[in-house]
Design an enzyme around this catalytic site. Sequence first.
Site, PDB file in Angstrom:
ATOM      1  N   ASN A   3       0.453   9.027  -6.667  1.00 54.13           N
ATOM      2  CA  ASN A   3       0.720   8.895  -5.233  1.00 54.13           C
ATOM      3  C   ASN A   3       0.542  10.205  -4.479  1.00 54.13           C
ATOM      4  O   ASN A   3       0.509  10.211  -3.260  1.00 54.13           O
ATOM      5  CB  ASN A   3       2.151   8.390  -5.013  1.00 54.13           C
ATOM      6  CG  ASN A   3       2.356   7.028  -5.663  1.00 54.13           C
ATOM      7  OD1 ASN A   3       1.672   6.068  -5.333  1.00 54.13           O
ATOM      8  ND2 ASN A   3       3.265   6.954  -6.618  1.00 54.13           N
ATOM      9  N   ARG A  39       0.718   9.719   0.900  1.00 56.17           N
ATOM     10  CA  ARG A  39       1.264  10.892   0.212  1.00 56.17           C
ATOM     11  C   ARG A  39       0.178  11.790  -0.355  1.00 56.17           C
ATOM     12  O   ARG A  39       0.434  12.921  -0.755  1.00 56.17           O
ATOM     13  CB  ARG A  39       2.221  10.422  -0.902  1.00 56.17           C
ATOM     14  CG  ARG A  39       3.513   9.829  -0.361  1.00 56.17           C
ATOM     15  CD  ARG A  39       4.286   9.049  -1.415  1.00 56.17           C
ATOM     16  NE  ARG A  39       3.810   7.678  -1.557  1.00 56.17           N
ATOM     17  CZ  ARG A  39       4.301   6.782  -2.421  1.00 56.17           C
ATOM     18  NH1 ARG A  39       5.269   7.133  -3.240  1.00 56.17           N
ATOM     19  NH2 ARG A  39       3.814   5.562  -2.477  1.00 56.17           N
TER      20      ARG A  39
HETATM   21  C1  UD1 Z   1       4.650   0.499  -6.685  1.00 53.85           C
HETATM   22  C2  UD1 Z   1       5.726  -0.542  -7.048  1.00 53.85           C
HETATM   23  C3  UD1 Z   1       6.807   0.131  -7.887  1.00 53.85           C
HETATM   24  C4  UD1 Z   1       6.159   0.735  -9.128  1.00 53.85           C
HETATM   25  C5  UD1 Z   1       5.018   1.689  -8.751  1.00 53.85           C
HETATM   26  C6  UD1 Z   1       4.262   2.081  -9.991  1.00 53.85           C
HETATM   27  C7  UD1 Z   1       5.821  -2.220  -5.273  1.00 53.85           C
HETATM   28  C8  UD1 Z   1       6.545  -2.687  -4.062  1.00 53.85           C
HETATM   29  N1  UD1 Z   1       6.290  -1.121  -5.854  1.00 53.85           N
HETATM   30  O1  UD1 Z   1       5.254   1.487  -5.866  1.00 53.85           O
HETATM   31  O2  UD1 Z   1       7.761  -0.826  -8.290  1.00 53.85           O
HETATM   32  O3  UD1 Z   1       7.148   1.400  -9.889  1.00 53.85           O
HETATM   33  O4  UD1 Z   1       4.090   1.044  -7.869  1.00 53.85           O
HETATM   34  O5  UD1 Z   1       3.277   3.036  -9.701  1.00 53.85           O
HETATM   35  O6  UD1 Z   1       4.876  -2.856  -5.675  1.00 53.85           O
HETATM   36  N2  UD1 Z   1      -1.300  -1.564  -1.945  1.00 53.85           N
HETATM   37  C9  UD1 Z   1      -2.110  -2.439  -1.250  1.00 53.85           C
HETATM   38  N3  UD1 Z   1      -1.658  -2.936  -0.057  1.00 53.85           N
HETATM   39  C10 UD1 Z   1      -0.446  -2.632   0.479  1.00 53.85           C
HETATM   40  C11 UD1 Z   1       0.368  -1.726  -0.253  1.00 53.85           C
HETATM   41  C12 UD1 Z   1      -0.082  -1.220  -1.466  1.00 53.85           C
HETATM   42  O7  UD1 Z   1      -3.205  -2.768  -1.687  1.00 53.85           O
HETATM   43  O8  UD1 Z   1      -0.126  -3.141   1.545  1.00 53.85           O
HETATM   44  C13 UD1 Z   1      -1.783  -1.016  -3.230  1.00 53.85           C
HETATM   45  C14 UD1 Z   1      -1.969   0.494  -3.233  1.00 53.85           C
HETATM   46  O9  UD1 Z   1      -3.285   0.839  -2.876  1.00 53.85           O
HETATM   47  C15 UD1 Z   1      -1.646   0.866  -4.668  1.00 53.85           C
HETATM   48  C16 UD1 Z   1      -0.679  -0.211  -5.124  1.00 53.85           C
HETATM   49  O10 UD1 Z   1      -0.837  -1.289  -4.227  1.00 53.85           O
HETATM   50  O11 UD1 Z   1      -2.804   0.831  -5.492  1.00 53.85           O
HETATM   51  C17 UD1 Z   1       0.759   0.269  -5.136  1.00 53.85           C
HETATM   52  O12 UD1 Z   1       1.111   0.764  -3.865  1.00 53.85           O
HETATM   53  P1  UD1 Z   1       1.934   2.116  -3.668  1.00 53.85           P
HETATM   54  O13 UD1 Z   1       2.155   2.286  -2.230  1.00 53.85           O
HETATM   55  O14 UD1 Z   1       1.320   3.189  -4.438  1.00 53.85           O
HETATM   56  O15 UD1 Z   1       3.322   1.651  -4.333  1.00 53.85           O
HETATM   57  P2  UD1 Z   1       4.389   2.595  -5.053  1.00 53.85           P
HETATM   58  O16 UD1 Z   1       5.283   3.164  -4.030  1.00 53.85           O
HETATM   59  O17 UD1 Z   1       3.715   3.505  -5.980  1.00 53.85           O
HETATM   60 MG    MG Z   2       1.718   4.001  -6.334  1.00 46.29          MG
END
Ligand code: UD1
Ligand code: MG
Length: 450
Positions: free
Chosen positions: A232, A18
Site C-alpha cells: 500500500n 498511500r
Molecule cells: C484489504 C482488506 C483487508 C486485508 C488487506 C490485505 C478490504 C475491505 N480490506 O485492505 O482486510 O487485510 O487488503 O492486503 O477488502 N480495490 C478496488 N476498488 C475499490 C477498493 C479497492 O479495486 O473500490 C482494490 C485495490 O486496487 C487493491 C485491493 O482492492 O488491489 C485492496 O484494496 P486496498 O485499498 O489496498 O485495501 P487494504 O486497505 O489493503
Molecule cells: Mg492493500
Amino acid sequence: MIEPSSLAIILAAGKGTRMRSALPKVLHKLAGAPMLAYVLKAVGEAGIGQSCLVVAPCMEAVGAAAHAIDPTLRVFVQADQLGTADAVKAAREALDGFAGPVLVLYGDTPLLRADTLQGVIGALGEGADLVVIGFQASDPTGYGRLLLDQSGELVGIREERDASHEERNITLCNSGIMAFGSAKVLLDLLVRIGNDNAKGEFYLTDAVALAHAAGFQARMVRAEGPEVLGVNSRAELAEAEAALQQRLRAKVMEGGATLTAPETVFLSHDTRIGKDVVIEPNVVFGPGVAIDDGATIRAFCHIEGASIGAGAVVGPFARLRPGAQLAPNAHIGNFVEIKQAEIGDGAKVNHLTYIGDASVGAGANVGAGTITCNYDGFAKHRTEIGAGAFIGSNTSLVAPVKIGDGAYIGSGSVIAKDVPADALALTRAPQEERLGWAARVRERRTRDQK
Ligand code: UD1
Ligand code: MG
C-alpha cells in the site's frame, strides 16, 4: 486436483493513495515487472481457467499491461471506488451464469504463490463455501483481522478502522484473497453487503460474517511469511522487493550458481543464470539477461538486456546494456560499456572502452580507451571489427567503419575509413624530437626565477 473451470477476479481499481504516485499502484515494479504481472502468473500457474481484472476509469494502462500478459483476460471498469465488494460487482457480467468456483485476488498482493491458490481451490473442493487466506502477522497494522469463535471457526473479518481495542490485538490477519464455492454464493453475499463502516465503503470482507450467519461453511487457509504482503505504500513496496529478491536469489543458487554475497545481488524477474556461474558482490541485473554455464560476473557490474556466453568473464565495474551479446569466453573488463554489440568467441575488451552498435570478431583484442563513435548527432552507425583484429589503445573508430580480419590499428588513431584485412592503419601525427630542448628550457626558467 486442479479445477479447470474456476474464475479469478483481480481487483486493481483502488486509488492507491498511500503510494503518492501518478502511476497506478499495480504497475509499480518489483524485480523489473509490474506487481500485477506476478498475480497473473500465479493465477496461470494455479490452473485457474479464466481471469478478469477490475480497474478504475482512466486506468487504460493497467488493462493494456494485463492484456499483454494474458490476452484472454477480461477487463471491467469500476466507475467509483466504493470498496472491494463494489469492485467485485463491477465484474458481475463474468459471474452471471458462471458455474465454477470464484477467487477474488488483490492486485497489490504480488508474492502470492500458485500452490497456495491451489490449496484454496482444494478447500472449496472439500465442501467449503467460502475460503479466506489468513496469516499470522508480526505487525498486523493495516490488515483486516480474522475473527474466530470459541471452536476456532471463522466468523468474520474486522477492518482495522472498525476494530475495537481488543480486536486490534488480534494478529491473525486477512491476506485479501477470498474464494467462493460458486458464483451464486458470491452474488448472494454481495447483494447483502452494506457500507455502514468507518470508511463508508462496501467491504468484501463483510462476506465472511454474512456467510456465517447464512449457514455457509467459511474456512481459513493459512499462508506464511511475505507471500501475503499487501503493498500500500513505498515502504511496503521495498519490503516486497526485498522478499522477492530473496526468493529469486535462492532459485538461482538452487540452479547451481555461486553468489558470493547474495544479499548484494539484485536480480530481475526473468534473469536466467546457468550452472557454475559465479556472481561476485554488488551486481545489478535489469530485465532480459541470460548467462550461460561457467561464466563469471565480477563485482560491481550493471547488466540488462544482455546475453553472456559460457565461460565469459565480465567486470569488475562493467556495464552491459540492451543488445550486448557475448560469445563464449569473451572478456569484458573494468569500466567498459557495451551496447547493441556482439562480442566474438574469446574476444577481449578489457579496459575503459565503449563498444556500441558494433560487432567484434572472435579472438579480437580491443585496447584500453577504444571508443566506437557510433552517433553523429542524428543517427547511429555500425562498427565492424574483424576476427583476430588488434585495436591499439586510445583509438576512435568513427562509424560506419569496418576493420578487416587480423588488421592492426596503431594506438591513438582516429579511424574513419575501412581498413583491409591484415593491414596496419594509423593516423597518428609523425613524432618530432628536439634534442636538448627540455634541458635548455629548464635552465632558462631557473635562471629567470633568481
Ligand atoms: C484489504 C482488506 C483487508 C486485508 C488487506 C490485505 C478490504 C475491505 N480490506 O485492505 O482486510 O487485510 O487488503 O492486503 O477488502 N480495490 C478496488 N476498488 C475499490 C477498493 C479497492 O479495486 O473500490 C482494490 C485495490 O486496487 C487493491 C485491493 O482492492 O488491489 C485492496 O484494496 P486496498 O485499498 O489496498 O485495501 P487494504 O486497505 O489493503
Ligand atoms: Mg492493500
